[in-house]
Design a protein around this motif. Sequence first.
Motif, mmCIF file in Angstrom:
data_model
loop_
_atom_site.group_PDB
_atom_site.id
_atom_site.type_symbol
_atom_site.label_atom_id
_atom_site.label_comp_id
_atom_site.label_asym_id
_atom_site.label_seq_id
_atom_site.Cartn_x
_atom_site.Cartn_y
_atom_site.Cartn_z
ATOM 1 N N LEU A 268 0.833 -1.202 0.000
ATOM 2 C CA LEU A 268 0.000 0.000 0.000
ATOM 3 C C LEU A 268 0.869 1.254 0.000
ATOM 4 C CD1 LEU A 268 -2.820 -1.036 2.511
ATOM 5 C CD2 LEU A 268 -2.938 -0.964 0.010
ATOM 6 N N LYS A 269 1.945 1.211 0.772
ATOM 7 C CA LYS A 269 2.847 2.363 0.806
ATOM 8 C C LYS A 269 3.428 2.639 -0.581
ATOM 9 C CE LYS A 269 7.208 2.507 1.648
ATOM 10 N NZ LYS A 269 8.586 2.402 2.200
ATOM 11 N N ASP A 270 3.872 1.585 -1.263
ATOM 12 C CA ASP A 270 4.451 1.751 -2.601
ATOM 13 C C ASP A 270 3.410 2.253 -3.597
ATOM 14 O OD1 ASP A 270 6.882 0.899 -1.669
ATOM 15 O OD2 ASP A 270 6.679 -1.152 -2.413
ATOM 16 N N GLU B 155 -7.343 13.816 0.884
ATOM 17 C CA GLU B 155 -7.827 13.595 -0.486
ATOM 18 C C GLU B 155 -7.201 12.345 -1.094
ATOM 19 O OE1 GLU B 155 -6.837 15.992 -4.400
ATOM 20 O OE2 GLU B 155 -8.319 17.080 -3.199
ATOM 21 N N ILE B 156 -5.916 12.117 -0.816
ATOM 22 C CA ILE B 156 -5.223 10.944 -1.339
ATOM 23 C C ILE B 156 -5.794 9.670 -0.715
ATOM 24 C CG2 ILE B 156 -3.012 9.714 -1.367
ATOM 25 C CD1 ILE B 156 -1.692 12.506 -1.584
ATOM 26 N N CYS B 157 -6.025 9.701 0.601
ATOM 27 C CA CYS B 157 -6.609 8.536 1.280
ATOM 28 C C CYS B 157 -7.967 8.181 0.671
ATOM 29 C CB CYS B 157 -6.771 8.819 2.772
ATOM 30 S SG CYS B 157 -5.214 8.929 3.685
ATOM 31 N N ILE C 244 -7.353 4.191 0.887
ATOM 32 C CA ILE C 244 -6.256 3.675 1.702
ATOM 33 C C ILE C 244 -6.221 4.440 3.015
ATOM 34 C CG2 ILE C 244 -3.722 3.580 1.865
ATOM 35 C CD1 ILE C 244 -3.635 2.923 -1.085
ATOM 36 N N SER C 245 -5.861 3.767 4.079
ATOM 37 C CA SER C 245 -5.821 4.397 5.397
ATOM 38 C C SER C 245 -4.679 5.408 5.495
ATOM 39 C CB SER C 245 -5.680 3.349 6.491
ATOM 40 O OG SER C 245 -4.413 2.739 6.420
ATOM 41 N N ARG C 246 -4.665 6.145 6.597
ATOM 42 C CA ARG C 246 -3.689 7.216 6.772
ATOM 43 C C ARG C 246 -2.267 6.676 6.973
ATOM 44 N NH1 ARG C 246 -2.013 10.710 11.170
ATOM 45 N NH2 ARG C 246 -1.646 12.842 10.402
ATOM 46 N N THR C 247 -2.143 5.503 7.599
ATOM 47 C CA THR C 247 -0.796 5.010 7.940
ATOM 48 C C THR C 247 0.085 4.769 6.711
ATOM 49 O OG1 THR C 247 -1.532 4.043 10.025
ATOM 50 C CG2 THR C 247 0.509 3.180 9.082
ATOM 51 N N TYR D 124 1.713 6.760 -6.921
ATOM 52 C CA TYR D 124 0.609 7.653 -7.291
ATOM 53 C C TYR D 124 1.032 9.118 -7.148
ATOM 54 C CZ TYR D 124 -3.888 10.087 -6.942
ATOM 55 O OH TYR D 124 -4.935 10.971 -7.116
ATOM 56 N N ILE D 125 1.634 9.458 -6.015
ATOM 57 C CA ILE D 125 2.038 10.848 -5.774
ATOM 58 C C ILE D 125 3.200 11.234 -6.685
ATOM 59 C CG2 ILE D 125 2.931 12.481 -4.074
ATOM 60 C CD1 ILE D 125 1.526 10.793 -1.927
#
Length: 214
Positions: A9-11, A36-38, A43-46, A16-17
């Motif tokens: 998820l982090k990747d 907005e990205i979440c 996807i969660s904040r973490t 995306y960014i």
Amino acid sequence: MQAPKYQSLKDHVYEYIAQKIQDGTLLPNQKVNEAEICKKLDISRTPTREALFQLSSDNLLDYLPRRGFTVKAFDPKKKLDFSRIIGVLDALAATLCIEQLSDSDMKAMEGIVDKIDLDISHQHFLDYYMDQYNFHDIYIKKCDNPVLIETLNSLKNSFIRQSYASEDKQKLADVLKEVNAEHRKILELFRSKDKEALECTLKHHWRIIDTEML
């Protein structure tokens, strides 16, 4: 938007960014909207925060406590400094592995160079970024020097992506044609095992886009 299979998820958030920065959707000094990205990626904040801090570590974002993340302003001098260092280290990796590359490695690199021609003709610069990375990654992984591999990956993540963000798409395409011509030259030098010419070419190779686009 769901994350591709096998990508963390982090990747997923990171890519995306980074893509939004590269294609100009996110502009220098613009604040990144975490909420907005979440919501957009579901996807969660973490993992979102983890990706943002990684982007900050890789010099794509600036972080100010209590103010959040903003897109890092482009620094031409620093980018050129990075590319000079990358050229030297990439040349070292190439000369270390020149006897280790197999015929299948050569064919894979040749296929990527052909794919890059298509990327440029369609002005798919995000695809170009990934394909050129994969081209160099084939031989870098064969250099048998983990410290060198890790250092190169870190340096490339720091400023390379910004090279392909330009309003003048045709000029960028013309410059990348020159860069890909050097990819073909690099491949031929690997085949002829000409260490001296390979080292010289790679040191120059990483500076082409900066010299023409900065």
